[in-house]
Design a protein around this motif. Structure first.
Motif, PDB file in Angstrom:
ATOM      1  N   PRO A  65      15.594   4.077  21.930  1.00  0.00           N
ATOM      2  CA  PRO A  65      16.973   4.260  21.447  1.00  0.00           C
ATOM      3  C   PRO A  65      17.719   2.953  21.221  1.00  0.00           C
ATOM      4  CG  PRO A  65      16.481   5.843  23.152  1.00  0.00           C
ATOM      5  CD  PRO A  65      15.324   4.894  23.134  1.00  0.00           C
ATOM      6  N   GLN A  66      17.509   1.997  22.090  1.00  0.00           N
ATOM      7  CA  GLN A  66      18.238   0.731  21.972  1.00  0.00           C
ATOM      8  C   GLN A  66      17.794  -0.081  20.748  1.00  0.00           C
ATOM      9  OE1 GLN A  66      16.218   1.601  24.469  1.00  0.00           O
ATOM     10  NE2 GLN A  66      15.109  -0.134  25.365  1.00  0.00           N
ATOM     11  N   ASN A  67      16.671   0.293  20.170  1.00  0.00           N
ATOM     12  CA  ASN A  67      16.174  -0.431  19.009  1.00  0.00           C
ATOM     13  C   ASN A  67      16.387   0.329  17.700  1.00  0.00           C
ATOM     14  OD1 ASN A  67      15.211  -2.648  20.505  1.00  0.00           O
ATOM     15  ND2 ASN A  67      13.318  -1.570  20.991  1.00  0.00           N
ATOM     16  N   GLU A  68      17.213   1.368  17.750  1.00  0.00           N
ATOM     17  CA  GLU A  68      17.418   2.198  16.559  1.00  0.00           C
ATOM     18  C   GLU A  68      17.958   1.397  15.379  1.00  0.00           C
ATOM     19  OE1 GLU A  68      19.821   6.185  15.024  1.00  0.00           O
ATOM     20  OE2 GLU A  68      20.037   5.500  17.090  1.00  0.00           O
ATOM     21  N   GLN A  69      18.964   0.570  15.647  1.00  0.00           N
ATOM     22  CA  GLN A  69      19.560  -0.207  14.557  1.00  0.00           C
ATOM     23  C   GLN A  69      18.552  -1.179  13.956  1.00  0.00           C
ATOM     24  OE1 GLN A  69      23.161  -2.256  15.607  1.00  0.00           O
ATOM     25  NE2 GLN A  69      23.488  -3.068  13.553  1.00  0.00           N
ATOM     26  N   LYS A  79      14.122  10.858   7.749  1.00  0.00           N
ATOM     27  CA  LYS A  79      12.946  11.646   7.401  1.00  0.00           C
ATOM     28  C   LYS A  79      11.671  10.833   7.609  1.00  0.00           C
ATOM     29  CE  LYS A  79      15.564  15.038   5.970  1.00  0.00           C
ATOM     30  NZ  LYS A  79      16.870  14.400   6.204  1.00  0.00           N
ATOM     31  N   ILE A  80      11.720   9.575   7.217  1.00  0.00           N
ATOM     32  CA  ILE A  80      10.564   8.709   7.377  1.00  0.00           C
ATOM     33  C   ILE A  80      10.221   8.563   8.859  1.00  0.00           C
ATOM     34  CG2 ILE A  80       9.696   6.361   7.068  1.00  0.00           C
ATOM     35  CD1 ILE A  80      11.510   6.203   4.583  1.00  0.00           C
ATOM     36  N   GLU A  81      11.258   8.522   9.694  1.00  0.00           N
ATOM     37  CA  GLU A  81      11.043   8.358  11.128  1.00  0.00           C
ATOM     38  C   GLU A  81      10.392   9.589  11.768  1.00  0.00           C
ATOM     39  OE1 GLU A  81      14.652   5.270  12.241  1.00  0.00           O
ATOM     40  OE2 GLU A  81      15.097   7.388  11.966  1.00  0.00           O
ATOM     41  N   SER A  82      10.303  10.674  11.014  1.00  0.00           N
ATOM     42  CA  SER A  82       9.668  11.887  11.537  1.00  0.00           C
ATOM     43  C   SER A  82       8.155  11.868  11.338  1.00  0.00           C
ATOM     44  CB  SER A  82      10.249  13.127  10.839  1.00  0.00           C
ATOM     45  OG  SER A  82      11.626  13.231  11.091  1.00  0.00           O
ATOM     46  N   TYR A  83       7.641  10.751  10.881  1.00  0.00           N
ATOM     47  CA  TYR A  83       6.193  10.609  10.671  1.00  0.00           C
ATOM     48  C   TYR A  83       5.430  11.049  11.913  1.00  0.00           C
ATOM     49  CZ  TYR A  83       1.666   8.307  10.156  1.00  0.00           C
ATOM     50  OH  TYR A  83       0.320   8.042  10.098  1.00  0.00           O
ATOM     51  N   ASN A  84       4.406  11.875  11.700  1.00  0.00           N
ATOM     52  CA  ASN A  84       3.658  12.436  12.837  1.00  0.00           C
ATOM     53  C   ASN A  84       2.157  12.388  12.590  1.00  0.00           C
ATOM     54  OD1 ASN A  84       3.222  13.757  15.315  1.00  0.00           O
ATOM     55  ND2 ASN A  84       3.199  15.762  14.316  1.00  0.00           N
ATOM     56  N   GLN A  85       1.647  11.180  12.366  1.00  0.00           N
ATOM     57  CA  GLN A  85       0.216  10.952  12.205  1.00  0.00           C
ATOM     58  C   GLN A  85      -0.409  11.645  10.998  1.00  0.00           C
ATOM     59  OE1 GLN A  85      -1.175   8.651  14.229  1.00  0.00           O
ATOM     60  NE2 GLN A  85       0.898   8.481  15.063  1.00  0.00           N
ATOM     61  N   GLU A  86       0.401  11.963   9.988  1.00  0.00           N
ATOM     62  CA  GLU A  86      -0.165  12.514   8.764  1.00  0.00           C
ATOM     63  C   GLU A  86      -1.042  11.450   8.089  1.00  0.00           C
ATOM     64  OE1 GLU A  86       3.647  14.805   9.428  1.00  0.00           O
ATOM     65  OE2 GLU A  86       2.949  12.745   9.636  1.00  0.00           O
ATOM     66  N   LYS A  87      -2.063  11.901   7.389  1.00  0.00           N
ATOM     67  CA  LYS A  87      -2.998  10.993   6.738  1.00  0.00           C
ATOM     68  C   LYS A  87      -2.699  10.920   5.254  1.00  0.00           C
ATOM     69  CE  LYS A  87      -7.962  10.099   6.262  1.00  0.00           C
ATOM     70  NZ  LYS A  87      -9.322  10.637   6.563  1.00  0.00           N
ATOM     71  N   ILE A  88      -2.664   9.717   4.726  1.00  0.00           N
ATOM     72  CA  ILE A  88      -2.411   9.516   3.309  1.00  0.00           C
ATOM     73  C   ILE A  88      -3.710   9.081   2.635  1.00  0.00           C
ATOM     74  CG2 ILE A  88      -1.072   8.266   1.583  1.00  0.00           C
ATOM     75  CD1 ILE A  88       1.048   7.834   3.762  1.00  0.00           C
ATOM     76  N   ILE A  89      -4.147   9.828   1.649  1.00  0.00           N
ATOM     77  CA  ILE A  89      -5.388   9.535   0.943  1.00  0.00           C
ATOM     78  C   ILE A  89      -5.060   9.135  -0.494  1.00  0.00           C
ATOM     79  CG2 ILE A  89      -7.597  10.455   0.153  1.00  0.00           C
ATOM     80  CD1 ILE A  89      -7.448  12.451   2.474  1.00  0.00           C
ATOM     81  N   TYR A  90      -5.500   7.958  -0.886  1.00  0.00           N
ATOM     82  CA  TYR A  90      -5.257   7.463  -2.238  1.00  0.00           C
ATOM     83  C   TYR A  90      -6.387   7.924  -3.140  1.00  0.00           C
ATOM     84  CZ  TYR A  90      -1.755   4.795   0.206  1.00  0.00           C
ATOM     85  OH  TYR A  90      -0.682   4.461   0.986  1.00  0.00           O
ATOM     86  N   LEU A  91      -6.046   8.632  -4.200  1.00  0.00           N
ATOM     87  CA  LEU A  91      -7.036   9.252  -5.068  1.00  0.00           C
ATOM     88  C   LEU A  91      -7.441   8.369  -6.251  1.00  0.00           C
ATOM     89  CD1 LEU A  91      -5.432  12.805  -5.064  1.00  0.00           C
ATOM     90  CD2 LEU A  91      -7.327  11.977  -3.640  1.00  0.00           C
ATOM     91  N   ASN A  92      -6.479   7.962  -7.046  1.00  0.00           N
ATOM     92  CA  ASN A  92      -6.788   7.118  -8.194  1.00  0.00           C
ATOM     93  C   ASN A  92      -5.504   6.509  -8.753  1.00  0.00           C
ATOM     94  OD1 ASN A  92      -5.639   8.993 -10.350  1.00  0.00           O
ATOM     95  ND2 ASN A  92      -7.200  10.327  -9.447  1.00  0.00           N
ATOM     96  N   GLU A  93      -5.682   5.597  -9.671  1.00  0.00           N
ATOM     97  CA  GLU A  93      -4.542   4.988 -10.332  1.00  0.00           C
ATOM     98  C   GLU A  93      -4.788   4.939 -11.836  1.00  0.00           C
ATOM     99  OE1 GLU A  93      -4.227   0.999  -8.741  1.00  0.00           O
ATOM    100  OE2 GLU A  93      -5.368   0.171 -10.414  1.00  0.00           O
TER     101      GLU A  93
END
Length: 200
Positions: A48-52, A106-120
């Protein structure tokens, strides 16, 4: 909005971090998303003390690569040309505050979801990086990044989540409000939202 239910998807808004001129679009996205994940996963930062401090690092990461001016102009579409230089400057500032602060939580709600990069796909000065997010329950969601090359680096100007474009979504909302109530009404709403976000 459909994508509001998936906090991890807002990592899409955090393409921040160092931008490298020689990096490919995918490398740029991956490196910067990894930095955001590092911030939100840091146990010390979660205190909590590091929120800012955490919020400041996230905002710095988010702002490092997003082309807010481009996003703002695309979101305003035909109404952009009617604005004065001063109005454009204020609108970009309000739009930036809206994106930076609205989604930090919302970003702070990250819960170990996996991001897979498919193509560019690269088409001249434009590129699109396709990826998907896999949750701990193995649900999958598409997450695509649209970038353009400016000043020798790739900058994000849109994010498409489950087929829904962030910029198009805002464009529809802004257009309806301007057509029905006028530009001052949109500005008033954005100012109000900005103050609401800044409030403790």
């Amino acid at each position: 909005m459909k994508w509001f239910a998936f906090p991890i998807l807002f990592i899409a808004l955090a393409l921040g971090g160092p931008a490298f001129a020689l990096a490919s679009p995918t490398e740029t996205v991956k490196k910067t998303v990894d930095e955001v994940v590092r911030i939100v996963s840091d146990k010390e930062m979660k205190k909590p003390q590091n929120e800012q401090k955490r919020r400041q690092e996230l905002k710095k990461a988010i702002g490092a690569i997003f082309d807010y001016a481009e996003m703002a102009q695309r979101s305003m579409a035909r109404h952009w040309r009617d604005r004065s230089a001063a109005e454009k400057k204020e609108f970009v500032s309000l739009f930036e505050t809206l994106l930076e602060n609205s989604y930090a939580g919302k970003i702070e709600s990250y819960n170990q979801e996996k991001i897979i990069y498919l193509n560019e796909r690269i088409d001249g000065e434009y590129a699109e990086v396709k990826s998907k997010v896999v949750t701990v329950k193995r649900d999958e969601y598409s997450l695509d990044y649209r970038l353009m090359k400016k000043g020798g680096k790739w900058l994000a100007y849109d994010v498409v989540i489950e087929g829904v474009s962030l910029v198009s979504n805002y464009r529809g909302q802004f257009n309806r409000l301007i057509v029905n109530e006028g530009y001052p009404a949109l500005l008033k709403k954005l100012r109000s939202k900005s103050e609401e976000i800044k409030a403790p």
